[in-house]
Design a protein around this motif. Structure first.
Motif, PDB file in Angstrom:
ATOM      1  N   ALA A  36      36.477 -17.882  18.671  1.00  0.00           N
ATOM      2  CA  ALA A  36      37.723 -18.548  18.315  1.00  0.00           C
ATOM      3  C   ALA A  36      37.560 -19.085  16.898  1.00  0.00           C
ATOM      4  N   ASP A  37      38.660 -19.555  16.306  1.00  0.00           N
ATOM      5  CA  ASP A  37      38.587 -20.010  14.923  1.00  0.00           C
ATOM      6  C   ASP A  37      37.884 -21.354  14.779  1.00  0.00           C
ATOM      7  N   ALA A  79      40.323 -15.817  19.324  1.00  0.00           N
ATOM      8  CA  ALA A  79      40.829 -15.100  18.155  1.00  0.00           C
ATOM      9  C   ALA A  79      41.240 -13.672  18.509  1.00  0.00           C
ATOM     10  N   GLU A 123      37.219  -8.447  18.149  1.00  0.00           N
ATOM     11  CA  GLU A 123      36.867  -9.556  19.039  1.00  0.00           C
ATOM     12  C   GLU A 123      37.429  -9.321  20.431  1.00  0.00           C
ATOM     13  N   ASN A 134      42.272 -23.662  11.335  1.00  0.00           N
ATOM     14  CA  ASN A 134      41.290 -23.240  12.334  1.00  0.00           C
ATOM     15  C   ASN A 134      41.378 -24.111  13.585  1.00  0.00           C
ATOM     16  N   ALA A 183      42.292  -9.539   9.078  1.00  0.00           N
ATOM     17  CA  ALA A 183      42.537 -10.381  10.257  1.00  0.00           C
ATOM     18  C   ALA A 183      42.897  -9.527  11.468  1.00  0.00           C
ATOM     19  N   GLU A 187      39.780  -7.997  12.808  1.00  0.00           N
ATOM     20  CA  GLU A 187      38.971  -9.000  13.513  1.00  0.00           C
ATOM     21  C   GLU A 187      39.521  -9.253  14.924  1.00  0.00           C
ATOM     22  N   CYS A 188      40.860  -9.339  15.038  1.00  0.00           N
ATOM     23  CA  CYS A 188      41.473  -9.581  16.352  1.00  0.00           C
ATOM     24  C   CYS A 188      41.196  -8.403  17.302  1.00  0.00           C
ATOM     25  N   SER A 195      46.395 -15.216  21.946  1.00  0.00           N
ATOM     26  CA  SER A 195      45.386 -15.319  20.898  1.00  0.00           C
ATOM     27  C   SER A 195      46.009 -15.941  19.664  1.00  0.00           C
ATOM     28  N   HIS A 208      44.763 -16.566  15.402  1.00  0.00           N
ATOM     29  CA  HIS A 208      43.706 -16.378  14.407  1.00  0.00           C
ATOM     30  C   HIS A 208      44.294 -16.651  13.034  1.00  0.00           C
ATOM     31  N   ASP A 209      43.544 -17.419  12.254  1.00  0.00           N
ATOM     32  CA  ASP A 209      43.952 -17.752  10.899  1.00  0.00           C
ATOM     33  C   ASP A 209      43.755 -16.520  10.004  1.00  0.00           C
ATOM     34  N   CYS A 261      44.410 -23.215  15.794  1.00  0.00           N
ATOM     35  CA  CYS A 261      44.261 -22.006  16.625  1.00  0.00           C
ATOM     36  C   CYS A 261      43.729 -22.336  18.020  1.00  0.00           C
TER      37      CYS A 261
END
Lengths: 231, 725
Positions: B436-437, B565, B648, B481, B641, B644-645, B629, B631-632, B484
């Motif tokens: 997570a962020d 995230a 993850e 962060n 981003a 990354e999502c 979810s 995510h920043d 989130c």
């Protein structure tokens, strides 16, 4: 039913183990300097560190006064669970076969891994079924299980290897993917994964619960019932 | 005035001639060797903040959750249920640049002591690291050493490392940064201050013996630039012993629980000198210390060495004389050494005795309050002062850019570092590093409801582009962060890592950065609870990127709802959440770095109020349990981003955007989030959320033109593993 969790100087997972035990039964801390176990039914030697582990891991803890009482408890047939550093201490104390060597990667490693229950016929795994996969974290620098080939073969033959890392999950180079073992009498278990960190889905997994549940069933219902069930 | 020998001596200890003259004036005579040693440390930048104190007054330090603000060993905020969270971030940069393993390890040890010195049990560590590019062998050595050192101390003492950040940029090549933040928990009424009180009370030193390690660390290492002969400074780096500190920690917490102590203080920079002078100053009392009673590691130590030694794992406390036996009983049980070394006096002087003989006698006020504070002479440089980064990517094709960005060391997965830290001990960790962020820590083991979240952020590259805006961004990113995982910020700790403040352009960076931090925090309504300033971070190659690091702690009412995230569920809608007035730009971005572009000398202005609204909307949606979810969108922009999502979550996504310009895909700017969830759940974010696609499949597909399999993304993202063979 009461668990006792040993606290050595420098122990750091003992409160986690205590909290995990208390989900199932009474539990209290046992002080390293005491020679008596305060009447507990099962002993947990927790993970973390003991005496700084600046020498060989577990090498000093085995000489602490409480370990005399733990040995007497083992001789009387009482169950003892050693988690991570506890596993190392029990090997150093000669209560479990084999030894734990530095990880193949030579680094500390903290990771969620899958382990398979090989033998569910022990006081520590009776609440599981053989073949079950448990998601439990490992976190250690010195967790590579080693025993001479001959010993390992004997252990295998007597069902003493009770947990193995699932395929592709061996984090440390342990021989034969060994993650957890018992002594020949079946009342002392050591494992590198941390079941006390796997008793709540909110913090990652509840798959470690079955180890504590098994111990509780063992103490409350007694070994006889297990034998009955098997028959 | 001073003779030639004294001149050489005070200059060698880092004091200027005019500072020395002022000391003579305050003392009414020339200081002797012990006194000069003590003054030189107390008046060092590290202890006296002489170049930053005036600036720091601009930061907001009031808030309704605040329990303890700047000035104590650590600050503290209330998290409800009668519980306090104490926290602070501190640097150990110069020691880590000289000896990375012990430097980083003792950095962790020091920040842990700061937290239990206020009576809180440490429950989490986060760290913020900066190194040169990993193409350099020195940077790989420093990274490996620092990561091992942090793990060694934190893992051994049983405090989880739950988060952190690391960046690699050439200006940190010689002068790496190692900042460690610690959070601790305590019942509010158990918090203790460091002010010495009660004339006739005893001063007791607990913990390790005092040795020659770390002599002059605060002045020699922390308050001067690094030079080529730094290997010779290794004796100034302390050696850590986490086992000793674990015993000391448990012992101190038991003493506090029994109400044995009147005050408690850790021994950090400048050892006994600083800790005793601070305790006396805050309590408006004097202290007599008999150095002959201090347990030593080497028996031929001089009084001045005992006063300035920075040996680790030591604490100083004040107790009433009748409680000495109780204290000794507890210390014996924990196998912790405890020695009465002095007493509280009404003299307002710090007297150093060696047996019967007085070897030092200084007014406390002169030591703590009279160090001259300097005004900075800031001047904006003409153009950019940092050289352009090495070009590592030629392509301008998104198909090549995304894998290149994911594999670049500033963006690739931090898992190879996190896996070397125990993130679990304490059984509070609801969201592990990378999941997570922000880290989320359950408060149920402490008998409370809910959880807290923590994040640490900083981006020297952006601050180097624009000290004001870059710092605003860092504060906003930290709040983003926390949002989130559904956390509302309660307080902030900061570590200001800058170069030599006597250089006008560094002074300008510092001044603009603090102004940005003050404005962003005022907008967010978040107070500073404490922190640290680390100046003189420069070498022959020039200053580091100006690097303000901020750590925030927030409250999470329901940890079950803290969003991860990663995308989770096939068919969920993916939406980009941002302020309508928000801007993105490739200027100063990670893509610009790969392309070897020079840093710009300003960043686009940020709509801070609009960004705050976006952050609050995301936090509320997470708290309502609507999002699967959150995510920043940070370095590397939207495409990174998205990747990354997917990585993850272990699931792909199909995305279409209004624009496929490089700026839309890889541009950076504050206050943007990627969220996913059922389409109707995203409606609560109203006009802030733009649906851009759906979760599902085994590939990340953008506009049918570009497609990457999860395996391709994972492989690129795993690049940092190579730094830890």
């Amino acid at each position: 039913m009461k668990f006792g969790v040993v606290r050595f100087p420098g122990s750091c997972d003992e409160v986690d183990a205590l909290m995990a035990c208390r989900r199932f039964a009474d539990a209290e801390i046992l002080w390293h300097g005491d020679r008596d176990l305060a009447g507990v039914d099962a002993v947990v030697i927790p993970g973390g560190f003991s005496y700084g582990d600046y020498l060989r891991v577990g090498a000093i803890a085995r000489f602490s006064p409480v370990m005399e009482a733990v040995k007497a408890h083992v001789l009387a047939g009482g169950p003892v669970l050693g988690i991570c550093n506890g596993f190392q201490v029990l090997c150093e104390a000669g209560l479990l076969p084999g030894a734990l060597l530095p990880n193949a990667g030579l680094r500390f490693l903290c990771r969620q891994v899958d382990v398979e229950v090989v033998n569910s016929d022990t006081p520590f795994t009776r609440a599981c079924a053989a073949g079950d996969t448990l998601s439990i974290p490992v976190k250690h620098t010195t967790g590579r299980y080693y025993a001479p080939e001959e010993t390992l073969r004997e252990m295998d033959a007597h069902g003493q290897i009770i947990l193995r890392y699932a395929t592709g999950c061996n984090p440390n180079g342990s021989l034969a993917d060994v993650a957890g073992v018992v002594n020949r009498d079946g009342n002392v278990m050591g494992l590198m994964p941390h079941p006390e960190h796997a008793v709540d889905p909110l913090t990652g997994s509840a798959d470690g619960s079955c180890i504590f549940q098994s111990l509780m069933d063992h103490v409350e219902e007694g070994p006889a019932r297990l034998a009955e069930a098997r028959a | 005035m001073s003779g030639p020998a004294a001149v050489a001596s005070h200059r060698a200890l880092g004091l200027t001639d005019s500072e020395y003259d002022l000391i003579v004036d305050k003392m009414g005579r020339e200081p002797n060797r012990v006194e000069l040693a003590v003054f030189s440390l107390m008046w060092s930048e590290h202890c006296a903040y002489k170049h930053s104190k005036k600036l720091l007054r601009r930061l907001p330090t009031e808030g309704r959750h605040l329990l303890m603000g700047p000035g104590e060993n650590a600050g503290a905020v209330s998290v409800g249920n009668g519980l306090a969270i104490a926290f602070k971030v501190e640097s150990h940069n110069h020691p880590s640049a000289v000896e990375p393993f012990q430097g980083a390890a003792t950095g962790v040890g020091g920040i842990l002591r700061d937290v239990f010195a206020v009576g809180a049990r440490p429950i989490a560590i986060l760290d913020s690291l900066r190194f040169g590019e990993l193409t350099s062998a020195r940077s790989r050595y420093l990274l490996d050493g620092a990561v091992s050192g942090i793990g060694h101390y934190g893992n051994s003492i049983g405090v989880p490392t739950v988060g952190g950040e690391v960046y690699f940029e050439a200006p940190y090549e010689q002068n790496c940064l190692v900042n460690a933040m610690c959070l601790g928990i305590a019942p509010e009424e158990r918090l203790i201050r460091s002010a010495a009180a009660g004339v006739g009370n005893l001063l007791v030193l607990m913990g390790a013996r005092t040795g020659r390690d770390g002599i002059g660390g605060a002045s020699v290492l922390a308050s001067a630039e690094l030079n080529s002969d730094d290997a010779s400074k290794r004796p100034s780096v302390q050696i850590g012993d986490p086992f000793e500190e674990k015993k000391l920690l448990e012992c101190c917490l038991e003493l506090l629980e029994r109400g044995t102590l009147r005050s408690l203080q850790d021994l950090g920079a400048a050892g006994l000198s600083s800790s005793s002078a601070e305790m006396a100053s805050k309590g408006e009392v004097g202290l007599d210390i008999d150095v002959s009673k201090v347990p030593l590691r080497e028996d031929d130590m001089e009084p001045f060495e005992i006063m300035v030694s920075e040996s680790q794992e030591r604490m100083l406390c004040v107790i009433e004389p009748q409680k000495l036996a109780q204290l000794q009983g507890v210390c014996e049980r924990w196998e912790v050494r405890a020695t009465a070394i002095g007493e509280v006096t009404g003299s307002r002087r710090l007297r150093v005795l060696a047996g019967g003989e007085a070897v030092g006698d200084m007014p406390v006020e002169a030591l703590v309050d009279d160090c001259p504070l300097y005004d900075l002479a800031p001047a904006r440089p003409e153009g950019q002062v940092y050289p352009a980064p090495q070009r590592t990517l030629d392509s301008h094709e998104p198909a090549d850019i995304l894998p290149a960005l994911l594999a670049s060391h500033n963006l690739s997965s931090r898992r190879p570092l996190f896996e070397q830290y125990d993130c679990l001990v304490g059984s509070r960790t609801v969201r592990r590093p990378g999941h997570a962020d922000a880290a989320v820590l359950d408060l149920r083991p402490d008998g409370a409801q809910g959880a807290i979240a923590a994040s640490i952020d900083g981006n020297g590259r952006r601050v180097a582009c624009d000290p004001y805006t870059g710092t605003v961004e860092a504060v906003l990113e930290c709040a983003a962060n926390l949002a989130c995982v559904g956390a509302q910020p309660l307080g902030l700790t900061n570590c200001l890592n800058f170069g030599n403040p006597e250089r006008p352009h560094v002074a300008w960076q510092l001044e603009r950065s603090v102004a940005g931090m003050a404005d962003a925090l005022t907008e967010l309504g978040v107070p500073v609870v404490g922190g640290n300033v680390s100046l003189y971070n420069q070498s022959g190659d020039g200053p580091i990127y100006p690097t303000p690091v901020v750590g925030m702690v927030g409250a999470v009412p329901d940890p079950e709802r803290a969003a991860g995230a990663g995308f989770s569920t096939e068919g969920h809608t993916v939406a980009l959440v941002c302020s309508p007035a928000g801007t993105v730009s490739l200027s100063g971005s990670q893509l610009a770095k790969l392309h070897g572009e020079e840093l710009p000398d300003r960043l686009p202005e940020i709509d801070v109020t609009g960004t705050r609204h976006v952050i609050e909307a995301v936090r509320d949606a997470v708290r309502d349990g609507e999002l699967a979810s959150a995510h920043d969108v940070a370095e590397g922009g939207l495409a990174v981003a998205l990747a990354e999502c997917c990585i993850e979550g272990g699931i792909g996504a199909t995305i279409s955007l209004p624009s496929y310009e490089l700026e839309a895909l890889f541009g950076e700017g504050a206050g943007r989030f990627l969220v996913s969830g059922p389409a109707e759940a995203l409606e609560s974010l109203a006009e802030l959320a733009t649906p851009i696609g759906a979760v599902g499949g085994e590939v990340l597909q953008i506009d049918r033109r570009w497609m990457w399999t999860l395996d391709e993304l994972r492989e690129a993202f795993g690049a940092l593993a190579l730094a830890f063979p």
